[in-house]
Design an enzyme around this catalytic site. Structure first.
Site, PDB file in Angstrom:
ATOM      1  N   LYS A 147       0.721  -0.997  -0.322  1.00  0.00           N
ATOM      2  CA  LYS A 147      -0.157  -0.315  -0.030  1.00  0.00           C
ATOM      3  C   LYS A 147       1.104   1.563   0.275  1.00  0.00           C
ATOM      4  O   LYS A 147       1.515   0.760   0.036  1.00  0.00           O
ATOM      5  CB  LYS A 147      -0.621   0.052   1.341  1.00  0.00           C
ATOM      6  N   ASP A 176      -6.578   3.977  -5.151  1.00  0.00           N
ATOM      7  CA  ASP A 176      -7.449   3.898  -3.641  1.00  0.00           C
ATOM      8  C   ASP A 176      -8.019   5.401  -3.076  1.00  0.00           C
ATOM      9  O   ASP A 176      -8.241   6.421  -4.198  1.00  0.00           O
ATOM     10  CB  ASP A 176      -6.422   3.810  -2.644  1.00  0.00           C
TER      11      ASP A 176
HETATM   12  O1  2IT Z   1      -8.149  -1.376  -0.893  1.00  0.00           O
HETATM   13  C1  2IT Z   1      -8.148  -2.273  -2.510  1.00  0.00           C
HETATM   14  O2  2IT Z   1      -7.753  -3.348  -3.147  1.00  0.00           O
HETATM   15  C2  2IT Z   1      -7.626  -0.633  -3.732  1.00  0.00           C
HETATM   16  N1  2IT Z   1      -7.222   0.394  -3.398  1.00  0.00           N
HETATM   17  C3  2IT Z   1      -6.862  -1.612  -5.107  1.00  0.00           C
HETATM   18  C4  2IT Z   1      -5.677  -2.242  -5.142  1.00  0.00           C
HETATM   19  C5  2IT Z   1      -5.462  -3.088  -6.334  1.00  0.00           C
HETATM   20  O3  2IT Z   1      -4.741  -3.288  -6.518  1.00  0.00           O
HETATM   21  O4  2IT Z   1      -6.176  -2.642  -7.250  1.00  0.00           O
END
Ligand code: 2IT
Length: 447
Positions: free
Chosen positions: A124, A164
């Protein structure tokens, strides 16, 4: 493992990292019993290794605003666990972003990604940048400055960020533009959530919301019930709420509330597709005000300042915005108003007290890491298409997404079924995700 001992150690090592500690505790409490039936996990110290990220990058991001002022923000990428695949997870731009928040999101992402059964590790990232009120030029300059630092640490086989909160298709475009320039290669797998036509996947924008409604549909079916006419309260009006509202209409349900930081918008007759389309304009404006919906559709949408979506009477409640957005009192208000299902779509959208109140009332509660996994799953499908230089139709992607969500639902039932026949979706999702990661870590040795 003894959860309390592990948590006491972690609290001493990471004081004040509240959200991270909350996320870890929930997972450990769910898996404790199963874990202790596997002495090989204990011997390899799987949990002690898993709770700490592989690495965390922190960097300064400097850019110039429209007034010519120099601005400094902090950027991060948490590369948490790569047992199942290259790091994968979104980038969040929000003023409250800090290491604790990104560690909790990265930790949750590990198990969510495992649930999809795609080869995705967990990560993340983001920045404490606030997109509210920013011009398009400012957004572009910030994204470019952010990528100027991040680009060396990402790549299709290394780490593949997506959007996100505060990062959507527009931001991914700007981020990718700078990545491509610096990396000197058109490596589309380095970011997902790209627009269709230059590496993006059809249905990726809708995927989190669609996937959530596929999951909710199964919860409702489990109770021999149907979505027809069900009243749904959603929080937020961003990409996730937009996708969920679109699918909810298709399934015959009625979205009676959406919300924003300014308050709630009640829509007694149910949201229409025209209103759903308008949500995209509301997000693109960067005003971050749900009141705009009521102003645009007078007599249909009614705004109340300072109230949450949970104050509106509904059958299904779905937090779609931010962590901890439903507290125990909110849950009690929902229960008093007759809520029948609660499905967390935002990551850790419900506080522990809210989850306990819902579960104790015998109402099915499903956690974000299962309900919202359709987003990252479709990012995984985007990577597959990029690697194979192919492009699937919307129907093909949607069919794969539905299958993945159905499989996740079945896993949650398999691992979450209690002796009395009820389903603990929280436990089911945590154990199913954890087992996949733990087995992979065990197979790969002490690294
Ligand atoms: O919380 C999540 O799963 C996302 N923000 C998407 C993550 C992604 O790599 O598609």
């Amino acid at each position: 493992m003894n959860v309390q001992t592990i948590m006491t150690n972690l609290e001493a090592k990471h004081p004040g990292e509240k959200e991270y500690l909350q996320a870890v505790r929930e997972v450990l409490e769910s898996v404790e019993e199963v874990y202790n039936q596997h002495p090989e996990f204990e011997k390899a110290k799987i949990v002690e290794r898993l709770v700490e990220p592989d690495r965390v990058f922190t960097f300064r991001v400097v850019w110039v605003d429209d007034q010519g002022e120099v601005r400094t923000n902090l950027g991060y990428r948490v590369q948490y666990n790569a047992a199942l695949g290259a790091y994968k997870g979104g980038l969040r731009f929000h003023p409250a972003v800090n290491v604790s928040m990104l560690k909790f999101l990265g930790f949750e992402q590990i198990f969510k990604n495992a649930l999809t059964n795609l080869p995705l590790g967990g990560g993340k990232g983001g920045a404490d940048f606030d997109p509210t009120g920013k011009s398009d030029g400012e957004i572009m300059r910030f994204c470019h400055a952010f990528m100027y630092e991040l680009w060396r640490n990402i790549g299709a086989d290394q780490d593949s960020p997506a959007g996100d909160v505060g990062v959507g298709g527009r931001e991914i475009g700007y981020l990718y533009g700078m990545y491509k320039k610096l990396a000197r290669e058109h490596s589309t797998g380095a970011l997902t959530g790209k627009s269709y036509g230059w590496g993006g996947s059809l249905i990726r924008p809708e995927a989190t919301g669609f996937g959530a409604m596929y999951y909710v549909n199964r919860m409702v079916k489990q109770a021999n019930d149907t979505m027809e006419g069900k009243k749904i309260a959603l929080s937020g009006f961003g990409n996730v709420a937009w996708g969920a509202a679109t699918k909810a209409i298709e399934l015959g349900a009625k979205v009676v509330a959406i919300s924003g930081p300014d308050g709630v918008c009640e829509i007694p007759e149910g949201i229409t597709m025209e209103m759903v389309d308008y949500m995209l304009e509301m997000r693109a404006s960067n005003r971050n005000k749900v009141q705009d919906m009521a102003d645009k559709f007078p007599g249909k949408a009614f705004f109340t300042a300072g109230k949450k979506a949970w104050s509106v009477k509904c059958d299904i409640a779905c937090p779609c915005a931010f962590q901890n957005e439903m507290n125990e009192d909110d849950a009690k208000e929902l229960l008093a108003n007759g809520v029948q299902y609660v499905a967390e779509v935002s990551n850790m959208g419900c506080q522990p007290g809210a989850i306990a109140a819902v579960q104790n009332a015998g109402i099915p509660f499903a956690p974000g890491k299962a309900v919202n996994a359709g987003g990252v799953a479709t990012s995984g499908l985007e990577i597959c298409q990029n690697a194979g230089h192919i492009s699937w139709t919307a129907e093909e992607v949607d069919a794969k997404l539905q299958k993945i969500m159905n499989d996740i639902y079945d896993l949650c039932v398999e691992y979450g079924k209690e002796a009395d026949g009820s389903i603990n979706y929280v436990k089911g999702a945590n154990i199913a995700g954890f087992m996949r990661v733990a087995k992979a870590m065990l197979a790969q040795g002490i690294v």
